[in-house]
Design a protein around this motif. Structure first.
Motif, PDB file in Angstrom:
ATOM      1  N   LEU A 266     -29.485  20.583 -30.732  1.00 20.12           N
ATOM      2  CA  LEU A 266     -29.347  21.444 -31.380  1.00 20.12           C
ATOM      3  C   LEU A 266     -28.471  21.042 -33.034  1.00 20.12           C
ATOM      4  CD1 LEU A 266     -30.598  24.497 -32.555  1.00 20.12           C
ATOM      5  CD2 LEU A 266     -28.543  25.401 -31.427  1.00 20.12           C
ATOM      6  N   SER A 267     -27.529  20.236 -32.718  1.00 23.27           N
ATOM      7  CA  SER A 267     -26.358  20.140 -33.624  1.00 23.27           C
ATOM      8  C   SER A 267     -27.356  18.942 -33.992  1.00 23.27           C
ATOM      9  CB  SER A 267     -25.454  19.266 -33.782  1.00 23.27           C
ATOM     10  OG  SER A 267     -24.285  20.768 -32.466  1.00 23.27           O
ATOM     11  N   GLU A 268     -28.130  18.388 -33.793  1.00 25.70           N
ATOM     12  CA  GLU A 268     -28.187  17.067 -33.885  1.00 25.70           C
ATOM     13  C   GLU A 268     -30.034  17.592 -35.095  1.00 25.70           C
ATOM     14  OE1 GLU A 268     -30.344  14.555 -31.595  1.00 25.70           O
ATOM     15  OE2 GLU A 268     -31.141  13.399 -32.745  1.00 25.70           O
TER      16      GLU A 268
ATOM     17  N   SER B 285     -19.935  31.360 -23.676  1.00 27.43           N
ATOM     18  CA  SER B 285     -21.033  30.836 -23.024  1.00 27.43           C
ATOM     19  C   SER B 285     -20.169  30.327 -21.847  1.00 27.43           C
ATOM     20  CB  SER B 285     -21.884  29.919 -23.605  1.00 27.43           C
ATOM     21  OG  SER B 285     -22.860  30.592 -24.362  1.00 27.43           O
ATOM     22  N   LEU B 286     -19.052  29.709 -21.847  1.00 29.36           N
ATOM     23  CA  LEU B 286     -17.965  29.480 -21.290  1.00 29.36           C
ATOM     24  C   LEU B 286     -17.562  30.320 -20.094  1.00 29.36           C
ATOM     25  CD1 LEU B 286     -16.760  26.495 -22.588  1.00 29.36           C
ATOM     26  CD2 LEU B 286     -18.638  26.135 -20.674  1.00 29.36           C
ATOM     27  N   TYR B 287     -17.373  31.361 -20.624  1.00 33.76           N
ATOM     28  CA  TYR B 287     -16.440  32.743 -19.902  1.00 33.76           C
ATOM     29  C   TYR B 287     -17.276  33.238 -19.083  1.00 33.76           C
ATOM     30  CZ  TYR B 287     -14.595  37.551 -19.815  1.00 33.76           C
ATOM     31  OH  TYR B 287     -13.919  38.074 -19.224  1.00 33.76           O
ATOM     32  N   ALA B 288     -19.113  33.546 -19.649  1.00 33.52           N
ATOM     33  CA  ALA B 288     -20.334  33.223 -18.789  1.00 33.52           C
ATOM     34  C   ALA B 288     -20.148  33.158 -17.758  1.00 33.52           C
ATOM     35  CB  ALA B 288     -21.170  34.229 -19.753  1.00 33.52           C
ATOM     36  N   ARG B 289     -20.198  31.635 -18.013  1.00 35.72           N
ATOM     37  CA  ARG B 289     -20.353  30.823 -16.489  1.00 35.72           C
ATOM     38  C   ARG B 289     -19.251  30.883 -15.396  1.00 35.72           C
ATOM     39  NH1 ARG B 289     -21.873  24.541 -17.740  1.00 35.72           N
ATOM     40  NH2 ARG B 289     -22.909  24.404 -15.067  1.00 35.72           N
ATOM     41  N   GLN B 290     -18.566  31.318 -16.158  1.00 29.55           N
ATOM     42  CA  GLN B 290     -17.091  31.081 -15.406  1.00 29.55           C
ATOM     43  C   GLN B 290     -17.015  32.606 -14.114  1.00 29.55           C
ATOM     44  OE1 GLN B 290     -14.789  28.580 -14.703  1.00 29.55           O
ATOM     45  NE2 GLN B 290     -15.592  27.817 -16.361  1.00 29.55           N
ATOM     46  N   ARG B 291     -17.617  33.615 -14.856  1.00 29.19           N
ATOM     47  CA  ARG B 291     -17.872  34.554 -14.565  1.00 29.19           C
ATOM     48  C   ARG B 291     -18.814  34.908 -13.181  1.00 29.19           C
ATOM     49  NH1 ARG B 291     -18.038  39.638 -17.902  1.00 29.19           N
ATOM     50  NH2 ARG B 291     -18.083  40.873 -15.714  1.00 29.19           N
TER      51      ARG B 291
ATOM     52  N   SER C 169     -17.880  27.523 -37.043  1.00 28.42           N
ATOM     53  CA  SER C 169     -17.503  28.563 -36.375  1.00 28.42           C
ATOM     54  C   SER C 169     -18.345  29.492 -35.431  1.00 28.42           C
ATOM     55  CB  SER C 169     -17.254  29.593 -37.439  1.00 28.42           C
ATOM     56  OG  SER C 169     -15.920  28.911 -38.611  1.00 28.42           O
ATOM     57  N   LEU C 170     -19.701  29.699 -36.404  1.00 24.06           N
ATOM     58  CA  LEU C 170     -20.789  30.451 -34.915  1.00 24.06           C
ATOM     59  C   LEU C 170     -20.856  29.422 -34.270  1.00 24.06           C
ATOM     60  CD1 LEU C 170     -22.036  33.154 -35.020  1.00 24.06           C
ATOM     61  CD2 LEU C 170     -24.306  32.078 -36.274  1.00 24.06           C
ATOM     62  N   LEU C 171     -21.179  28.531 -34.200  1.00 24.49           N
ATOM     63  CA  LEU C 171     -21.315  27.899 -32.563  1.00 24.49           C
ATOM     64  C   LEU C 171     -20.369  27.831 -31.649  1.00 24.49           C
ATOM     65  CD1 LEU C 171     -23.319  24.818 -34.280  1.00 24.49           C
ATOM     66  CD2 LEU C 171     -23.967  26.448 -32.943  1.00 24.49           C
ATOM     67  N   GLY C 172     -19.104  27.874 -31.970  1.00 24.90           N
ATOM     68  CA  GLY C 172     -17.577  27.223 -31.749  1.00 24.90           C
ATOM     69  C   GLY C 172     -17.644  28.867 -31.116  1.00 24.90           C
TER      70      GLY C 172
ATOM     71  N   LEU D 178     -31.828  32.401 -26.053  1.00 29.58           N
ATOM     72  CA  LEU D 178     -31.641  32.822 -24.706  1.00 29.58           C
ATOM     73  C   LEU D 178     -31.491  32.219 -24.139  1.00 29.58           C
ATOM     74  CD1 LEU D 178     -35.860  32.543 -25.539  1.00 29.58           C
ATOM     75  CD2 LEU D 178     -34.758  34.497 -25.227  1.00 29.58           C
ATOM     76  N   ARG D 179     -30.769  31.407 -23.866  1.00 32.65           N
ATOM     77  CA  ARG D 179     -29.558  30.735 -22.798  1.00 32.65           C
ATOM     78  C   ARG D 179     -28.410  31.608 -22.614  1.00 32.65           C
ATOM     79  NH1 ARG D 179     -29.403  24.842 -21.371  1.00 32.65           N
ATOM     80  NH2 ARG D 179     -28.275  25.872 -19.027  1.00 32.65           N
ATOM     81  N   ASP D 180     -28.787  32.790 -22.264  1.00 29.09           N
ATOM     82  CA  ASP D 180     -27.528  34.004 -22.106  1.00 29.09           C
ATOM     83  C   ASP D 180     -26.655  33.882 -20.580  1.00 29.09           C
ATOM     84  OD1 ASP D 180     -29.228  34.431 -19.987  1.00 29.09           O
ATOM     85  OD2 ASP D 180     -29.347  37.083 -20.371  1.00 29.09           O
ATOM     86  N   SER D 181     -27.337  32.458 -19.732  1.00 27.01           N
ATOM     87  CA  SER D 181     -26.404  32.460 -18.397  1.00 27.01           C
ATOM     88  C   SER D 181     -25.768  31.465 -18.436  1.00 27.01           C
ATOM     89  CB  SER D 181     -27.061  33.181 -16.982  1.00 27.01           C
ATOM     90  OG  SER D 181     -28.828  32.412 -17.112  1.00 27.01           O
ATOM     91  N   VAL D 182     -26.014  30.054 -18.854  1.00 24.92           N
ATOM     92  CA  VAL D 182     -26.189  29.353 -18.364  1.00 24.92           C
ATOM     93  C   VAL D 182     -26.052  28.290 -19.775  1.00 24.92           C
ATOM     94  CG1 VAL D 182     -26.506  28.329 -16.133  1.00 24.92           C
ATOM     95  CG2 VAL D 182     -28.378  28.568 -17.750  1.00 24.92           C
ATOM     96  N   PHE D 183     -25.284  27.012 -19.728  1.00 26.45           N
ATOM     97  CA  PHE D 183     -24.988  26.756 -20.963  1.00 26.45           C
ATOM     98  C   PHE D 183     -25.217  24.878 -20.860  1.00 26.45           C
ATOM     99  CE2 PHE D 183     -25.196  26.744 -25.857  1.00 26.45           C
ATOM    100  CZ  PHE D 183     -23.681  25.173 -26.017  1.00 26.45           C
ATOM    101  N   GLN D 184     -25.791  24.224 -21.620  1.00 26.63           N
ATOM    102  CA  GLN D 184     -25.888  22.898 -21.110  1.00 26.63           C
ATOM    103  C   GLN D 184     -25.164  22.134 -22.567  1.00 26.63           C
ATOM    104  OE1 GLN D 184     -28.925  21.605 -19.683  1.00 26.63           O
ATOM    105  NE2 GLN D 184     -27.891  22.262 -17.486  1.00 26.63           N
ATOM    106  N   THR D 185     -24.005  21.076 -22.610  1.00 23.41           N
ATOM    107  CA  THR D 185     -23.771  20.838 -23.710  1.00 23.41           C
ATOM    108  C   THR D 185     -24.420  19.365 -24.374  1.00 23.41           C
ATOM    109  OG1 THR D 185     -21.543  20.116 -22.377  1.00 23.41           O
ATOM    110  CG2 THR D 185     -21.719  18.605 -24.952  1.00 23.41           C
ATOM    111  N   GLU D 186     -25.618  19.026 -23.246  1.00 24.18           N
ATOM    112  CA  GLU D 186     -26.722  18.256 -24.064  1.00 24.18           C
ATOM    113  C   GLU D 186     -27.654  19.071 -25.014  1.00 24.18           C
ATOM    114  OE1 GLU D 186     -28.732  16.459 -20.663  1.00 24.18           O
ATOM    115  OE2 GLU D 186     -30.570  18.018 -20.492  1.00 24.18           O
ATOM    116  N   GLU D 187     -27.874  20.099 -24.811  1.00 22.42           N
ATOM    117  CA  GLU D 187     -28.769  21.401 -25.427  1.00 22.42           C
ATOM    118  C   GLU D 187     -27.759  21.394 -26.417  1.00 22.42           C
ATOM    119  OE1 GLU D 187     -30.091  24.158 -23.160  1.00 22.42           O
ATOM    120  OE2 GLU D 187     -31.209  22.754 -22.149  1.00 22.42           O
ATOM    121  N   THR D 188     -26.551  21.890 -26.472  1.00 18.83           N
ATOM    122  CA  THR D 188     -25.929  22.098 -28.123  1.00 18.83           C
ATOM    123  C   THR D 188     -26.220  20.713 -28.762  1.00 18.83           C
ATOM    124  OG1 THR D 188     -24.159  23.255 -26.495  1.00 18.83           O
ATOM    125  CG2 THR D 188     -23.423  22.992 -28.417  1.00 18.83           C
ATOM    126  N   ASP D 189     -25.578  19.537 -28.106  1.00 15.72           N
ATOM    127  CA  ASP D 189     -25.436  18.337 -29.312  1.00 15.72           C
ATOM    128  C   ASP D 189     -27.258  18.478 -29.751  1.00 15.72           C
ATOM    129  OD1 ASP D 189     -23.629  16.824 -26.487  1.00 15.72           O
ATOM    130  OD2 ASP D 189     -23.608  17.968 -28.182  1.00 15.72           O
TER     131      ASP D 189
END
Length: 733
Positions: free
Chosen positions: A445-447, A496-502, A487-490, A432-443
């Motif tokens: 999810l990975s955990e 997400s980073l590109y969308a955030r820059q925009r 690969s999918l996560l990458g 659902l996070r289509d506009s912002v992305f934070q590293t801690e939530e990715t971590d």
């Protein structure tokens, strides 16, 4: 009617003190007119002004009673309708909505019996507005529909119909039905554009921006807010600017930029305070406080700001915004570790949410309750409320930060060691996070993914021990799955980073545009002040010339005629009136000199130097006072423009007049200097002077400053008690 406070701004942004004084003087004039005429029109005028200022509802009720007396005397139904309308407005301002509803319904019933379609449309529009403010959205839409039926196609009711359409769409927005709100708001904007109603179109665009923000459509959100701001500045509707700045600030918060949102929210509050609208002020305090409490360093300030909002909202009984304030206070006290205060405001939120029985208030209550239970480590009960929130989201309820609720539900499941559901809900939050992305939530999810895969691997190892022949096949499959997930996560991370820059680039463009608009407004304000100054000085000169003409042509001639008559009488009767005749002659000469001083100087036939020398030479000075005049020798004074010469001459007149009247000096010096293109004038006296830190500018000094500004001159004023006064004017010609 009342709806206009919601959908449009009615005046330019002026000083509150001036507006207050004008309202008071207007009210006194209208009250005098009503006392003299004692008819319906004069009473209604007073009621309208009292309704607009909202300062004295009891006085409004008193004038409504005067209308009631007229209705009883005449028996006309339309006068009874006016009585019920204004009486209901008085109770609404006092916050007594139940009484206001009852009286407004009486007005509508009488208007329907009398067949007054225009009155029905307006009264239903007002009734729907108050139902919206009271969170009775079904009732609001009922009255809006009735008003549209009465006003559609009726000449003169077009504005009421546009307002009803806009508020009809607002009822869906307040209830959280963004899809329906979007449909009706687009319809209202098309109607406003077709009717060329710019003020209503501004409200429609502002509402569209809010809807697109909730639907997380960044591009359309910014486009509508920018267009609304542009139209506000074109038509001078700075009142509505407070709404738009508040919505922009909310959009920044939705995009995880609370630091940038503060400045826009503070601008919104500044404009709201100048409108003196209690509902708007309370709303802006709530919005600013909600932003501040999100940041730990400013949380205390945010709590104080939210507490300031509550008295304003309670005065106007705005229960929807009170729910927002209580919700933010619960979360703020919870984050601050003050769980007792958090529970106190949660109880208030619980009571109000159950009274209103709307999805948006229930959602806020569930949100605050679940977070407080989670903070208290009561994870099982917190899961119940988070599940209610998720169920509402899946049923179509829109929330810009919906992913946060999935993430918190995942954390609660993790705390109770339900790793499978924790992983599932964190995966949904990530999607659902289509506009912002934070590293801690990715971590996180990975955990969860690693823990879940570990459980699977342990089961597979047990199985591999039984089936050694399938080991190579399993390892290959496992590697493929892990590689695909990584690969999918990458890819998702890069996207997400590109969308955030925009988003950052677009937000920066919006901030720059807002700053540029503010700069243009300041320039326009400065130009307006200069035009008003010039107009004031021109009016002053015109009045001086008129007074000089009256003194010279009328008063002086009358005095001359009187003198001649007295002389004739004196000759005929032998009376000794020489002393009186001399006094009369001196008076006439002084008036003639005064009229000559008031007349504007004519620079067509004389220079500034010649006129100032003549003025100082013919000054009427008190006994013991003399004046001196000096100027630069060998200078062509014709190079000084007439406009500058005129203002300088008047400045010297004003300064010398002040010195003669107030300074008590023995010597007044006037010096005119021209070096290259730099013209300077010095007026000095050796009088008693004054304390510049205590004395405020009188009319004379303000006139000197205004005249200097019109020609771009610099003013230097130096004075102290017992040391005289020194005024110097410098201007580049």
């Amino acid at each position: 009617m009342k709806r206009y406070r919601w959908v449009l701004g009615c005046c330019l942004l002026l000083s509150i003190g001036v507006l207050w004084a004008e309202d008071k003087s207007d009210l006194r004039a209208l009250q005098q007119e009503a006392a003299q005429n004692r008819n319906l029109d004069s009473y209604v005028k007073v009621c309208k002004l009292l309704y607009q200022t909202e300062e004295d509802p009891d006085l409004l009720l008193s004038y409504a009673d005067s209308i009631h007396q007229l209705a009883i005397d005449s028996g006309k139904p339309e006068i009874f309708i006016e009585y019920y309308i204004w009486l209901s407005e008085g109770y609404f301002i006092k916050g007594d909505f139940e009484q206001g509803y009852a009286l407004k319904r009486k007005a509508i019933d009488l208007a329907e019996k009398a067949g007054l379609r225009f009155t029905i449309a307006q009264a239903c529009c007002d009734m729907g507005y108050y139902c919206n403010a009271d969170a009775c959205y079904d009732s609001a839409r009922y009255y809006f529909h009735k008003g549209l039926v009465a006003g559609e196609g009726l000449p003169g009711a077009e504005e009421a119909c546009r307002t009803i359409l806009t508020n009809y769409a607002s009822s869906f927005l307040f209830e959280g039905q963004t899809d329906s709100a979007l449909v009706y708001t687009i319809r209202a904007s098309e109607r406003s554009a077709a009717d060329k109603d710019t003020a209503m179109l501004i409200e429609n665009l502002n509402q569209l921006g809010t809807i697109y923000r909730r639907k997380k459509n960044l591009e359309d959100c910014i486009a509508n807010f920018e267009e609304a701001l542009h139209l506000c500045e074109l038509c001078g509707n700075y009142n509505t600017v407070a709404f738009i700045y508040g919505n922009i600030a909310t959009a920044y918060c939705d995009w995880d930029r609370p630091e940038d949102a503060i400045s826009f929210s503070e601008k919104a509050l500044k404009y709201a305070l100048k409108t003196d609208n209690k509902r708007r002020i309370g709303t802006c305090y709530v919005n600013l406080g909600a932003i501040l409490v999100r940041m730990e360093k400013m949380r205390t300030e945010g709590i104080d700001t939210l507490l300031k909002a509550i008295p304003f909202l309670e005065q106007v009984n705005d229960r929807r915004q009170l729910c927002n304030a209580y919700n933010y206070l619960v979360n703020a006290y919870r984050l601050d570790g003050n769980l007792d205060m958090a529970m106190q405001y949660l109880q208030k939120l619980d009571k109000l949410a159950h009274e209103m029985q709307t999805d948006i208030e229930r959602f806020k209550y569930y949100q605050a309750k679940a977070a407080l239970l989670q903070e208290s480590k009561n994870y099982a009960d917190a899961i119940v409320y988070y599940r209610k929130i998720v169920d509402m989201l899946r049923s179509g309820y829109k929330d810009a930060r919906d992913y946060e609720h999935y993430r918190k539900l995942s954390e609660c499941y993790l705390a109770v060691n339900n790793l499978s559901l924790a992983y599932n809900y964190m995966t949904q939050a990530y999607a659902l996070r289509d506009s912002v992305f934070q590293t801690e939530e990715t971590d996180q999810l990975s955990e969860y993914s690693v823990k879940y895969r570990t459980k699977e691997k342990e089961l597979e190892i047990v199985s591999l021990r039984r089936e050694q022949l399938e080991q190579e096949t399993y390892m290959l499959r496992h590697r493929i799955i892990v590689g695909s997930v990584i690969s999918l996560l990458g890819i998702l991370l890069l996207g997400s980073l590109y969308a955030r820059q925009r988003q950052r680039a677009r937000i920066a463009l919006l901030a720059n545009a807002a700053c540029e608009k503010e700069r243009e407004f300041l320039e326009l304000q400065k130009e307006t002040e200069q035009r008003l100054t010039r107009k004031y000085i021109d009016g002053l000169e015109s009045e001086r010339e008129r007074m000089a003409t009256e003194l010279h042509d009328d008063v002086c001639n009358n005095l001359l005629a009187l003198e001649m008559n007295i002389r004739t009488i004196s000759t005929e009767e032998g009376a000794d009136l020489d002393k009186q005749l001399d006094l009369l002659n001196n008076t006439r000469e002084r008036l003639r000199k005064l009229s000559h001083e008031l007349m504007p100087p004519v620079f067509q036939y004389a220079t500034l130097d010649e006129l100032l020398a003549d003025y100082v030479l013919h000054l009427s000075l008190p006994e013991g006072t003399h004046a001196e005049y000096h100027s630069t020798v060998g200078v062509d004074w014709n190079v000084v423009p007439k406009s500058i010469s005129f203002e300088c001459y008047r400045i010297v007149q004003e300064a010398v007049s002040n010195a003669v009247k107030y300074a008590g000096s023995t010597c007044i010096q006037v010096e005119l200097v021209l070096e290259n293109n730099d013209l300077s004038i010095l007026v000095a006296d050796d009088g008693k002077g004054f304390d510049m830190s205590k004395k405020t500018k009188g009319i004379g000094l303000r006139t000197i400053w205004q005249r200097a500004e019109t020609v771009g001159a610099e003013v230097e004023l130096v004075s102290s008690p017992g040391k005289g006064t020194r005024l110097k004017i410098n201007v580049l010609i």
